[in-house]
Scaffold this active site. Structure first.
Site, PDB file in Angstrom:
ATOM      1  N   GLY A  26     -37.097  50.982 -52.728  1.00 39.66           N
ATOM      2  CA  GLY A  26     -37.114  51.286 -51.290  1.00 39.66           C
ATOM      3  C   GLY A  26     -35.902  52.069 -50.817  1.00 39.66           C
ATOM      4  NE  ARG A  37     -35.412  41.059 -51.114  1.00 40.61           N
ATOM      5  CZ  ARG A  37     -34.928  42.255 -50.768  1.00 40.61           C
ATOM      6  NH1 ARG A  37     -35.723  43.307 -50.705  1.00 40.61           N
ATOM      7  NH2 ARG A  37     -33.648  42.403 -50.483  1.00 40.61           N
ATOM      8  CG  HIS A  74     -37.060  46.120 -55.299  1.00 44.83           C
ATOM      9  ND1 HIS A  74     -36.996  44.751 -55.218  1.00 44.83           N
ATOM     10  CD2 HIS A  74     -36.512  46.585 -54.135  1.00 44.83           C
ATOM     11  CE1 HIS A  74     -36.437  44.405 -54.070  1.00 44.83           C
ATOM     12  NE2 HIS A  74     -36.137  45.497 -53.394  1.00 44.83           N
ATOM     13  CD  GLU A 105     -38.975  42.874 -57.340  1.00 47.00           C
ATOM     14  OE1 GLU A 105     -37.771  43.177 -57.282  1.00 47.00           O
ATOM     15  OE2 GLU A 105     -39.743  43.010 -56.390  1.00 47.00           O
TER      16      GLU A 105
HETATM   17  P1  NAP Z   1     -34.684  43.207 -39.524  1.00 47.95           P
HETATM   18  O1  NAP Z   1     -34.169  44.332 -38.683  1.00 47.95           O
HETATM   19  O2  NAP Z   1     -33.999  41.895 -39.463  1.00 47.95           O
HETATM   20  O3  NAP Z   1     -36.227  43.033 -39.130  1.00 47.95           O
HETATM   21  C1  NAP Z   1     -36.989  41.995 -39.587  1.00 47.95           C
HETATM   22  C2  NAP Z   1     -38.208  41.812 -38.697  1.00 47.95           C
HETATM   23  O4  NAP Z   1     -39.009  40.762 -39.244  1.00 47.95           O
HETATM   24  C3  NAP Z   1     -37.884  41.426 -37.267  1.00 47.95           C
HETATM   25  O5  NAP Z   1     -38.681  42.183 -36.406  1.00 47.95           O
HETATM   26  C4  NAP Z   1     -38.297  39.969 -37.188  1.00 47.95           C
HETATM   27  O6  NAP Z   1     -38.822  39.590 -35.933  1.00 47.95           O
HETATM   28  C5  NAP Z   1     -39.410  39.920 -38.200  1.00 47.95           C
HETATM   29  N1  NAP Z   1     -39.638  38.553 -38.668  1.00 47.95           N
HETATM   30  C6  NAP Z   1     -38.754  37.670 -39.169  1.00 47.95           C
HETATM   31  N2  NAP Z   1     -39.351  36.509 -39.456  1.00 47.95           N
HETATM   32  C7  NAP Z   1     -40.640  36.666 -39.102  1.00 47.95           C
HETATM   33  C8  NAP Z   1     -41.774  35.810 -39.122  1.00 47.95           C
HETATM   34  N3  NAP Z   1     -41.674  34.546 -39.559  1.00 47.95           N
HETATM   35  N4  NAP Z   1     -42.948  36.302 -38.685  1.00 47.95           N
HETATM   36  C9  NAP Z   1     -43.049  37.570 -38.215  1.00 47.95           C
HETATM   37  N5  NAP Z   1     -42.014  38.417 -38.171  1.00 47.95           N
HETATM   38  C10 NAP Z   1     -40.824  37.962 -38.593  1.00 47.95           C
HETATM   39  O7  NAP Z   1     -34.716  43.606 -41.050  1.00 47.95           O
HETATM   40  P2  NAP Z   1     -34.848  45.068 -41.707  1.00 47.95           P
HETATM   41  O8  NAP Z   1     -33.513  45.678 -41.800  1.00 47.95           O
HETATM   42  O9  NAP Z   1     -35.942  45.795 -41.011  1.00 47.95           O
HETATM   43  O10 NAP Z   1     -35.285  44.659 -43.196  1.00 47.95           O
HETATM   44  C11 NAP Z   1     -36.433  43.876 -43.443  1.00 47.95           C
HETATM   45  C12 NAP Z   1     -36.498  43.463 -44.900  1.00 47.95           C
HETATM   46  O11 NAP Z   1     -36.903  44.570 -45.692  1.00 47.95           O
HETATM   47  C13 NAP Z   1     -35.182  43.037 -45.549  1.00 47.95           C
HETATM   48  O12 NAP Z   1     -34.818  41.734 -45.226  1.00 47.95           O
HETATM   49  C14 NAP Z   1     -35.486  43.213 -47.027  1.00 47.95           C
HETATM   50  O13 NAP Z   1     -35.991  42.017 -47.585  1.00 47.95           O
HETATM   51  C15 NAP Z   1     -36.569  44.286 -47.037  1.00 47.95           C
HETATM   52  N6  NAP Z   1     -36.080  45.527 -47.678  1.00 47.95           N
HETATM   53  C16 NAP Z   1     -36.668  45.960 -48.823  1.00 47.95           C
HETATM   54  C17 NAP Z   1     -36.204  47.119 -49.438  1.00 47.95           C
HETATM   55  C18 NAP Z   1     -36.828  47.632 -50.693  1.00 47.95           C
HETATM   56  O14 NAP Z   1     -36.130  48.207 -51.519  1.00 47.95           O
HETATM   57  N7  NAP Z   1     -38.128  47.493 -50.881  1.00 47.95           N
HETATM   58  C19 NAP Z   1     -35.132  47.828 -48.894  1.00 47.95           C
HETATM   59  C20 NAP Z   1     -34.571  47.355 -47.723  1.00 47.95           C
HETATM   60  C21 NAP Z   1     -35.057  46.203 -47.107  1.00 47.95           C
HETATM   61  P3  NAP Z   1     -37.936  39.380 -34.592  1.00 47.95           P
HETATM   62  O15 NAP Z   1     -37.280  40.715 -34.345  1.00 47.95           O
HETATM   63  O16 NAP Z   1     -38.939  39.066 -33.563  1.00 47.95           O
HETATM   64  O17 NAP Z   1     -36.957  38.315 -34.897  1.00 47.95           O
END
Ligand code: NAP
Length: 332
Positions: A290, A240, A288, A269
């Site tokens: 992704g 984000r 955006h 955005e």
């Molecule tokens: P996820 O499986 O929940 O993974 C998030 C990761 O971030 C986890 O490894 C978590 O660590 C880590 N994290 C959380 N807080 C943190 C912090 N303070 N410091 C360091 N690491 C931290 O989520 P996901 O499904 O991979 O998605 C991640 C994000 O990508 C979404 O929330 C969304 O905002 C973004 N996204 C963007 C697009 C786009 O179109 N560009 C599309 C999809 C998603 P732990 O495992 O150790 O808790």
């Protein structure tokens, strides 16, 4: 038995709509795009459920929705949910994890390759007729390798893992990662190393930010972090826009503290046309996108539909972690 009344804020593919109509009493926004916020706020009063992809879903919105029991977001990120306000009113929030992991990971690799090998910049160079004999020195077109370089993934979650798989198995990259906790299974499969944020920033050639946006990750990357990065490194953000201090990124690029960036997300955005990032040839910018492929957006809408039905009828739903205590049945 009467079906729960739900509001669907954008058009859906016929099979998904048919499935929803089988279980729920649906009102569909049938115009192009998604239902404007003002219309949503004016209509939400009578509904028990809503499917949408933006917010905010906060106390002011929930005050207008006294019957609301479930909000199904067609996204994995749910930073538009005020989870405390939703919890206080017993409103379940759901999202669409897993189904988009590979698609987002593909895009991150595209950003890395495009920034490193200057694909977008040199595409413009060719199309503008600048590729002429004796025009520029060969070295002026050189980029940086992706293969065998070091990738540093901040946020080793579902999408982070899909990026790691591509980077290590596809491009022989060395893997560093930083999350709240270490992931021994990732290290076993991809040979990566868990490290501090500072160490990752110092060593990585491609820094990839992939955490959710939360109060803890807002401006996770700031000026002092760009100071740690290599002048040859690239910063890639598909999480984000607010996870990075965008002005600090602009300053770092303008001062040559890093070599370039690949960005799918921005602080504001759609991005403002006068944002300096849009005038930097070493920055790849995307709107955006992704998860934006036909197949994945269909898959996300399907999961969001199943979530809405599940949340309102006691079936399975991908409830966001902070609201799991409200749900009867949560999907894995
Ligand atoms: P996820 O499986 O929940 O993974 C998030 C990761 O971030 C986890 O490894 C978590 O660590 C880590 N994290 C959380 N807080 C943190 C912090 N303070 N410091 C360091 N690491 C931290 O989520 P996901 O499904 O991979 O998605 C991640 C994000 O990508 C979404 O929330 C969304 O905002 C973004 N996204 C963007 C697009 C786009 O179109 N560009 C599309 C999809 C998603 P732990 O495992 O150790 O808790």
């Amino acid at each position: 038995m009467t079906k729960p009344k739900v509001l669907l804020t954008r058009k859906l593919a016929e099979p998904i709509l048919a499935y929803l109509q089988e279980h729920l009493d649906c009102t569909v926004w049938d115009k192009e795009g998604s239902m404007p916020r003002a219309e949503l706020e004016a209509s939400i009063h009578d509904y028990e459920g809503v499917m949408l992809s933006g917010g905010p879903i906060d106390a002011a919105f929930l005050d207008k929705a006294p019957r609301l029991r479930a909000v199904s977001s067609v996204s994995v990120g749910y930073n538009h949910f005020d989870v405390e306000a939703m919890k206080a009113r017993g409103v379940i929030g759901t999202h669409t994890p897993y189904v988009l992991d590979d698609t987002v990971a593909d895009l991150v690799l595209a950003l890395m390759l495009s920034a490193g090998r200057r694909v977008a910049e040199l595409d413009a160079f060719v199309k503008q007729g600048q590729w002429k004999k004796g025009g520029v020195k060969e070295e002026q077109l050189f980029g940086m390798d992706v293969h065998h370089a070091t990738i540093g993934i901040i946020g080793m979650g579902r999408i982070g893992e899909a990026i790691a798989k591509r980077a290590v198995h596809g491009f022989d990259m060395n893997l560093l990662y930083h999350s709240r906790s270490a992931k021994p299974d990732i290290e076993e499969r991809f040979g990566g190393r868990y490290c501090s944020l500072e160490e990752l920033l110092k060593e990585a050639d491609y820094v990839v930010l992939m955490t959710p946006l939360s109060p803890e990750t807002e401006h996770l990357i700031r000026a002092e972090h760009f100071d740690l990065m290599k002048p040859t490194a690239f910063f890639i953000n598909a999480s984000r826009g607010q996870t990075v201090d965008e002005q600090a990124l602009i300053d770092a690029l303008q001062q040559g503290k890093i070599r370039g960036a690949g960005l799918d997300v921005f602080d504001q955005e759609p991005v403002s046309p006068d944002n300096p990032l849009l005038r930097m040839p070493n920055v790849v910018t995307l709107p955006h996108i992704g998860s934006a492929t036909s197949q994945t957006r269909y898959g996300m809408a399907k999961v969001a539909a199943e979530n809405l039905v599940g949340a309102l009828t006691g079936g399975k739903a991908h409830v966001v972690p902070e609201l799991k205590s409200l749900a009867v049945n949560t999907a894995k």
